[in-house]
Design an enzyme around this catalytic site. Structure first.
Site, PDB file in Angstrom:
ATOM      1  N   LYS A  37      31.392  21.776  -4.929  1.00  0.00           N
ATOM      2  CA  LYS A  37      31.431  22.860  -5.919  1.00  0.00           C
ATOM      3  C   LYS A  37      32.509  22.551  -6.949  1.00  0.00           C
ATOM      4  CE  LYS A  37      33.327  27.129  -5.222  1.00  0.00           C
ATOM      5  NZ  LYS A  37      33.969  27.624  -6.431  1.00  0.00           N
ATOM      6  N   ASP A  65      30.075  26.294 -10.320  1.00  0.00           N
ATOM      7  CA  ASP A  65      30.453  27.692 -10.078  1.00  0.00           C
ATOM      8  C   ASP A  65      31.170  28.219 -11.316  1.00  0.00           C
ATOM      9  OD1 ASP A  65      30.960  30.119  -8.889  1.00  0.00           O
ATOM     10  OD2 ASP A  65      32.633  29.384  -7.668  1.00  0.00           O
ATOM     11  N   LYS A  67      30.262  31.150 -12.828  1.00  0.00           N
ATOM     12  CA  LYS A  67      30.207  32.631 -12.805  1.00  0.00           C
ATOM     13  C   LYS A  67      30.010  33.203 -14.207  1.00  0.00           C
ATOM     14  CE  LYS A  67      32.995  33.270  -8.628  1.00  0.00           C
ATOM     15  NZ  LYS A  67      33.563  31.927  -8.448  1.00  0.00           N
ATOM     16  N   ASP A  70      28.241  37.237 -19.766  1.00  0.00           N
ATOM     17  CA  ASP A  70      28.391  37.459 -21.214  1.00  0.00           C
ATOM     18  C   ASP A  70      27.142  38.201 -21.666  1.00  0.00           C
ATOM     19  OD1 ASP A  70      29.095  37.177 -23.992  1.00  0.00           O
ATOM     20  OD2 ASP A  70      30.204  35.363 -23.485  1.00  0.00           O
ATOM     21  N   THR A 118      34.416  37.822  -2.969  1.00  0.00           N
ATOM     22  CA  THR A 118      34.957  37.964  -1.607  1.00  0.00           C
ATOM     23  C   THR A 118      36.446  38.323  -1.614  1.00  0.00           C
ATOM     24  OG1 THR A 118      35.096  35.547  -1.606  1.00  0.00           O
ATOM     25  CG2 THR A 118      33.311  36.526  -0.349  1.00  0.00           C
ATOM     26  N   ARG A 209      40.285  25.949   0.260  1.00  0.00           N
ATOM     27  CA  ARG A 209      41.614  25.629   0.770  1.00  0.00           C
ATOM     28  C   ARG A 209      41.670  25.133   2.208  1.00  0.00           C
ATOM     29  NH1 ARG A 209      43.707  31.011  -2.122  1.00  0.00           N
ATOM     30  NH2 ARG A 209      41.494  31.407  -1.733  1.00  0.00           N
TER      31      ARG A 209
HETATM   32  O1  C5P Z   1      39.928  28.323  -0.904  1.00  0.00           O
HETATM   33  P1  C5P Z   1      38.739  29.181  -0.577  1.00  0.00           P
HETATM   34  O2  C5P Z   1      37.940  28.677   0.595  1.00  0.00           O
HETATM   35  O3  C5P Z   1      39.094  30.647  -0.479  1.00  0.00           O
HETATM   36  O4  C5P Z   1      37.812  28.989  -1.855  1.00  0.00           O
HETATM   37  C1  C5P Z   1      36.630  29.718  -2.052  1.00  0.00           C
HETATM   38  C2  C5P Z   1      35.945  29.208  -3.288  1.00  0.00           C
HETATM   39  O5  C5P Z   1      34.765  29.974  -3.483  1.00  0.00           O
HETATM   40  C3  C5P Z   1      36.759  29.330  -4.577  1.00  0.00           C
HETATM   41  O6  C5P Z   1      36.436  28.192  -5.371  1.00  0.00           O
HETATM   42  C4  C5P Z   1      36.241  30.594  -5.234  1.00  0.00           C
HETATM   43  O7  C5P Z   1      36.258  30.515  -6.641  1.00  0.00           O
HETATM   44  C5  C5P Z   1      34.798  30.642  -4.739  1.00  0.00           C
HETATM   45  N1  C5P Z   1      34.196  31.963  -4.642  1.00  0.00           N
HETATM   46  C6  C5P Z   1      34.706  32.966  -3.849  1.00  0.00           C
HETATM   47  N2  C5P Z   1      34.098  34.194  -3.799  1.00  0.00           N
HETATM   48  C7  C5P Z   1      32.989  34.434  -4.531  1.00  0.00           C
HETATM   49  C8  C5P Z   1      32.461  33.422  -5.328  1.00  0.00           C
HETATM   50  C9  C5P Z   1      33.091  32.184  -5.351  1.00  0.00           C
HETATM   51  O8  C5P Z   1      35.703  32.751  -3.152  1.00  0.00           O
HETATM   52  N3  C5P Z   1      32.369  35.596  -4.443  1.00  0.00           N
END
Ligand code: C5P
Length: 234
Positions: A37, A65, A67, A70, A118, A209
């Protein structure tokens, strides 16, 4: 039998500041990850599209990603620009005008609608003026995504089962907010672990992460793949 390749169920988020660091992380991860991603952070540093082309050329699947959110005409034109580059998934926010416009131009890109981030909690929604339950809002947005022709949704592992039960399996469910038991949740609020996400019905998980910051990112990804292999026989 599922049409989703088991090893592609893990999507690693390349949340690093530069395309050069993203390439280093991809090379470090080796065979443990094949679906990546590339999101907001990389989109605001140079080389986003060169990175996308590099990933596609080396046989990886790519999730842009971005998102998008607009006015419909701007979204429509932005999605048209992304077509034909080998993008597998693209995100837009689950607003009816946005989704309708994006669907018109998606071509072979699979369009995923972001239901409720999330990192958003029930209390955050109340503060924004939504009186209803968070899972109802997620479901309403998922229903709109299905009606308008999106291919899937982004939702937490806590809402997947409800979406699949009420809307069927046609919509793909892609689940971020994945944390190992007792792992650092950081800014995420609606988290589940790898096994819970899939048991609840997720088709794919997004992990940032917990892989990027591991002492050994390839080992962390391999351990997630082992969990996935224990859930999906093929
Ligand atoms: O580090 P972590 O596992 O929390 O990263 C989650 C990834 O998923 C990030 O790149 C974040 O932008 C993306 N994301 C998210 N929640 C969403 C959509 C995308 O955490 N609803």
């Amino acid at each position: 039998m599922s049409l989703i390749l088991r090893r592609e169920r893990l999507i690693a988020a390349l949340d690093v500041p530069t395309a050069a660091e993203a390439r280093q992380l991809v090379e470090k991860l080796g065979d443990s990850v094949s679906f990546y991603k590339i999101g907001l952070e990389l989109s605001t540093s140079g080389g986003y599209f060169e990175l996308l082309d590099w990933l596609v050329k080396r046989g990886n699947r790519v999730f842009c990603d971005l998102k998008l959110h607009d006015i419909p005409e701007t979204v429509r034109r932005a999605v048209a620009n992304l077509r034909g580059r080998g993008v597998t998934f693209l995100t837009v926010h689950a607003d009816r005008g946005v989704m309708g416009a994006a669907v018109q131009e998606k071509g072979d890109i699979k369009l995923l609608a972001v239901t409720v981030l999330t990192s958003t909690s029930q209390a955050d929604l109340a503060e924004q003026g939504y009186a209803g339950k968070l899972e109802d809002l997620v479901l309403a947005r998922a229903r709109a995504a299905a009606e308008l022709g999106c291919d899937g949704v982004i939702c937490s592992g806590l809402e997947v089962a409800g979406i699949k039960a009420k809307l069927g399996t046609r919509l793909l469910a892609v689940t971020p907010g994945i944390r190992p038991e007792g792992g650092d949740v950081a800014d995420q609020k609606r988290v589940v672990n790898v096994a819970q996400a899939f048991k609840n019905g997720a088709d794919y998980i997004v992990v940032g992460r917990p892989i990027r910051d591991a002492n050994d990112p390839a080992a962390a990804a391999a351990s997630i793949q082992a969990t996935i292999a224990g859930i999906f026989p093929s």
